[in-house]
Design an enzyme around this catalytic site. Structure first.
Site, mmCIF file in Angstrom:
data_model
loop_
_atom_site.group_PDB
_atom_site.id
_atom_site.type_symbol
_atom_site.label_atom_id
_atom_site.label_comp_id
_atom_site.label_asym_id
_atom_site.label_seq_id
_atom_site.Cartn_x
_atom_site.Cartn_y
_atom_site.Cartn_z
ATOM 1 N N LEU A 16 0.844 -1.195 0.000
ATOM 2 C CA LEU A 16 0.000 0.000 0.000
ATOM 3 C C LEU A 16 0.876 1.240 0.000
ATOM 4 C CD1 LEU A 16 -2.997 -0.532 2.428
ATOM 5 C CD2 LEU A 16 -2.925 -0.752 -0.035
ATOM 6 N N THR A 62 10.827 -1.709 7.032
ATOM 7 C CA THR A 62 9.675 -2.223 7.776
ATOM 8 C C THR A 62 10.005 -3.545 8.463
ATOM 9 O OG1 THR A 62 7.299 -2.658 7.619
ATOM 10 C CG2 THR A 62 8.621 -3.327 5.727
ATOM 11 N N LYS A 66 13.603 -2.730 11.437
ATOM 12 C CA LYS A 66 13.769 -1.323 11.844
ATOM 13 C C LYS A 66 14.876 -1.109 12.875
ATOM 14 C CE LYS A 66 9.103 0.183 10.776
ATOM 15 N NZ LYS A 66 7.775 0.569 11.237
ATOM 16 N N ASP A 102 7.767 7.165 12.113
ATOM 17 C CA ASP A 102 6.649 6.501 12.811
ATOM 18 C C ASP A 102 6.150 7.356 13.970
ATOM 19 O OD1 ASP A 102 6.480 4.232 11.241
ATOM 20 O OD2 ASP A 102 7.773 3.010 12.522
ATOM 21 N N ASN A 151 5.457 -8.156 26.145
ATOM 22 C CA ASN A 151 5.959 -8.770 24.919
ATOM 23 C C ASN A 151 6.076 -10.271 25.117
ATOM 24 O OD1 ASN A 151 6.911 -8.172 22.217
ATOM 25 N ND2 ASN A 151 8.853 -9.075 22.874
ATOM 26 N N GLY A 243 -4.373 1.114 11.878
ATOM 27 C CA GLY A 243 -3.084 1.752 11.581
ATOM 28 C C GLY A 243 -3.042 2.604 10.329
HETATM 29 P P1 NDP Z 1 9.022 -6.241 14.648
HETATM 30 O O1 NDP Z 1 9.268 -7.422 13.799
HETATM 31 O O2 NDP Z 1 10.167 -5.368 15.050
HETATM 32 O O3 NDP Z 1 8.251 -6.687 16.008
HETATM 33 C C1 NDP Z 1 7.197 -7.611 15.963
HETATM 34 C C2 NDP Z 1 6.492 -7.642 17.314
HETATM 35 O O4 NDP Z 1 5.373 -8.537 17.237
HETATM 36 C C3 NDP Z 1 7.369 -8.150 18.456
HETATM 37 O O5 NDP Z 1 7.005 -7.503 19.641
HETATM 38 C C4 NDP Z 1 6.998 -9.628 18.486
HETATM 39 O O6 NDP Z 1 7.229 -10.253 19.733
HETATM 40 C C5 NDP Z 1 5.520 -9.543 18.248
HETATM 41 N N1 NDP Z 1 4.964 -10.808 17.781
HETATM 42 C C6 NDP Z 1 5.125 -11.367 16.569
HETATM 43 N N2 NDP Z 1 4.444 -12.537 16.494
HETATM 44 C C7 NDP Z 1 3.867 -12.727 17.722
HETATM 45 C C8 NDP Z 1 3.053 -13.733 18.280
HETATM 46 N N3 NDP Z 1 2.671 -14.813 17.563
HETATM 47 N N4 NDP Z 1 2.605 -13.595 19.556
HETATM 48 C C9 NDP Z 1 2.951 -12.502 20.277
HETATM 49 N N5 NDP Z 1 3.756 -11.509 19.799
HETATM 50 C C10 NDP Z 1 4.204 -11.609 18.534
HETATM 51 O O7 NDP Z 1 7.922 -5.395 13.863
HETATM 52 P P2 NDP Z 1 7.533 -3.846 13.993
HETATM 53 O O8 NDP Z 1 7.672 -3.426 15.419
HETATM 54 O O9 NDP Z 1 8.229 -3.073 12.960
HETATM 55 O O10 NDP Z 1 5.967 -3.898 13.599
HETATM 56 C C11 NDP Z 1 5.018 -4.463 14.506
HETATM 57 C C12 NDP Z 1 3.608 -4.269 13.967
HETATM 58 O O11 NDP Z 1 3.295 -2.875 13.878
HETATM 59 C C13 NDP Z 1 3.416 -4.828 12.567
HETATM 60 O O12 NDP Z 1 2.143 -5.396 12.498
HETATM 61 C C14 NDP Z 1 3.472 -3.613 11.683
HETATM 62 O O13 NDP Z 1 2.703 -3.802 10.544
HETATM 63 C C15 NDP Z 1 2.852 -2.552 12.582
HETATM 64 N N6 NDP Z 1 3.312 -1.197 12.245
HETATM 65 C C16 NDP Z 1 2.415 -0.365 11.589
HETATM 66 C C17 NDP Z 1 2.771 0.923 11.291
HETATM 67 C C18 NDP Z 1 1.790 1.823 10.607
HETATM 68 O O14 NDP Z 1 2.205 2.856 10.063
HETATM 69 N N7 NDP Z 1 0.515 1.523 10.632
HETATM 70 C C19 NDP Z 1 4.108 1.460 11.618
HETATM 71 C C20 NDP Z 1 4.945 0.519 12.328
HETATM 72 C C21 NDP Z 1 4.554 -0.764 12.604
HETATM 73 P P3 NDP Z 1 8.606 -11.067 20.020
HETATM 74 O O15 NDP Z 1 9.635 -10.003 20.272
HETATM 75 O O16 NDP Z 1 8.299 -11.864 21.219
HETATM 76 O O17 NDP Z 1 8.900 -11.869 18.791
#
Ligand code: NDP
Length: 312
Positions: A16, A62, A66, A102, A151, A243
């Site tokens: 997107l 992304t 990051k 962000d 987390n 979001g």
């Molecule tokens: P990261 O990969 O850095 O972090 C992912 C996060 O999700 C971690 O805290 C991870 O936990 C957690 N996670 C993943 N799978 C699971 C699960 N099955 N159960 C529990 N926790 C889980 O990604 P980002 O921080 O960059 O992005 C996170 C989310 O935010 C995404 O969905 C992204 O699309 C969204 N986002 C949207 C934005 C927007 O503009 N709308 C901007 C930034 C992000 P663990 O550390 O334990 O693996």
């Protein structure tokens, strides 16, 4: 020469962000192309090196890169340094500069969600990745007094809390274990819940079972599409925002950094809506949901106007 801007992530799916940025480049007659680069962690350093070429205006970064990218660029803005995560890269000659837009996107979304209410002082944040860092940074800056970070892997939330220890020394910033009873107890005390995990990106999973959600919460789900969390929070009587607004405004800020020109916000919003209606997936990898209302105002799902089938 057609300049290039790339989105680096894994996966990146159909973007997107691509629709939004390409529409803006075309409308402003900027000869540039937005590309999607699916790169694993092992391929990331090489991908960043490529950006030094004159052909590139810059990049977006992304999930899940990051945080890692912060150590691969030559310089960080003060904000990106404070956050420890980069979502936008610009070029100064051969040098790469890491930014974090962000924060701006989240701030616009938070203001929209809170509306005319008083800004809360207590928040629960789910997730501790690159996105969560920008959220926690903003909440500290906005004067929140208590922020609890849950987390799945506790050590990552603890590292996040340590990272912000100095700037949060005046307040209560804590990492807590991902146990339903603890989440439920914290949700009962808070006004704001932010989902910064990727749970719900694919499939119909939710980070928090609906029965744990008290009424009257403000819920901001960083995931762009309609998720089970958004649906169940609306059903519980919460005010919910997805979001999309954050995606739009972080994108507009990135566009201005690459081009030095004001982002055509309405046009980018329309391009997002059209791409979403066309069933594309977002730049963050989320499946696009139902076509929501186009205006920022309409994007908040207030409890009184809940449509359980579609958020935002
Ligand atoms: P990261 O990969 O850095 O972090 C992912 C996060 O999700 C971690 O805290 C991870 O936990 C957690 N996670 C993943 N799978 C699971 C699960 N099955 N159960 C529990 N926790 C889980 O990604 P980002 O921080 O960059 O992005 C996170 C989310 O935010 C995404 O969905 C992204 O699309 C969204 N986002 C949207 C934005 C927007 O503009 N709308 C901007 C930034 C992000 P663990 O550390 O334990 O693996």
């Amino acid at each position: 020469m057609t300049r290039r801007v790339v989105l680096i992530g894994h996966p990146v799916a159909h973007s997107l962000s691509g629709a939004m940025h390409q529409a803006a480049f075309d409308a402003l007659k900027i000869d540039a192309r937005y590309e999607l680069w699916d790169r694993t962690a092992a391929q990331l350093a090489d991908a960043i090196e490529e950006l030094r070429d004159d052909a590139f205006l810059g990049a977006n970064v992304t999930v899940p890169h990051k945080e890692r990218v912060a150590s691969l660029v030559d310089r960080l803005t003060d904000e990106a340094h404070a956050i420890g995560a980069v979502n936008t890269i610009t070029r100064e000659g051969k040098k790469l500069v890491g930014h974090n837009t962000d924060v701006h996107g989240f701030m616009v979304a938070l203001d929209q969600l809170v509306g005319r209410q008083k800004m809360p002082r207590y928040a629960v944040v789910l997730g501790a990745g690159g996105g969560a860092r920008a959220i926690v940074f903003t909440l500290i800056r906005e004067g929140f007094q208590r922020v609890i970070v849950f987390n799945r892997h506790l050590h990552r939330a603890e590292a996040l809390v340590r990272h912000f220890a100095r700037s949060a020394s005046h307040m209560d910033l804590r990492a807590m274990p991902w146990h339903e009873s603890i989440i439920e107890s914290e949700l009962a005390k808070t006004k704001l819940l932010v989902n910064a995990t990727s749970v719900g990106l694919a499939g119909d999973a939710t980070p928090v079972p609906g029965e744990l959600l008290p009424p009257d919460l403000l819920v901001l789900d960083l995931i762009y599409s309609a998720t089970r969390l958004q649906r169940e929070a609306a059903a519980a009587g919460d005010t919910v925002l997805d979001g999309e607004i954050m995606l739009l405004h972080q994108g507009a800020a990135a566009f201005e950094l690459w081009t030095g020109q004001q982002a055509p916000l309405e046009l980018m919003r329309d391009a997002l809506a059209t791409a979403r209606a066309g069933g594309l997936r977002s730049a963050e990898g989320e499946p696009a949901g139902d076509t929501g209302p186009a205006g920022d105002e309409a994007a908040v799902t207030a409890p009184a106007a809940v449509d359980h089938g579609a958020s935002g």
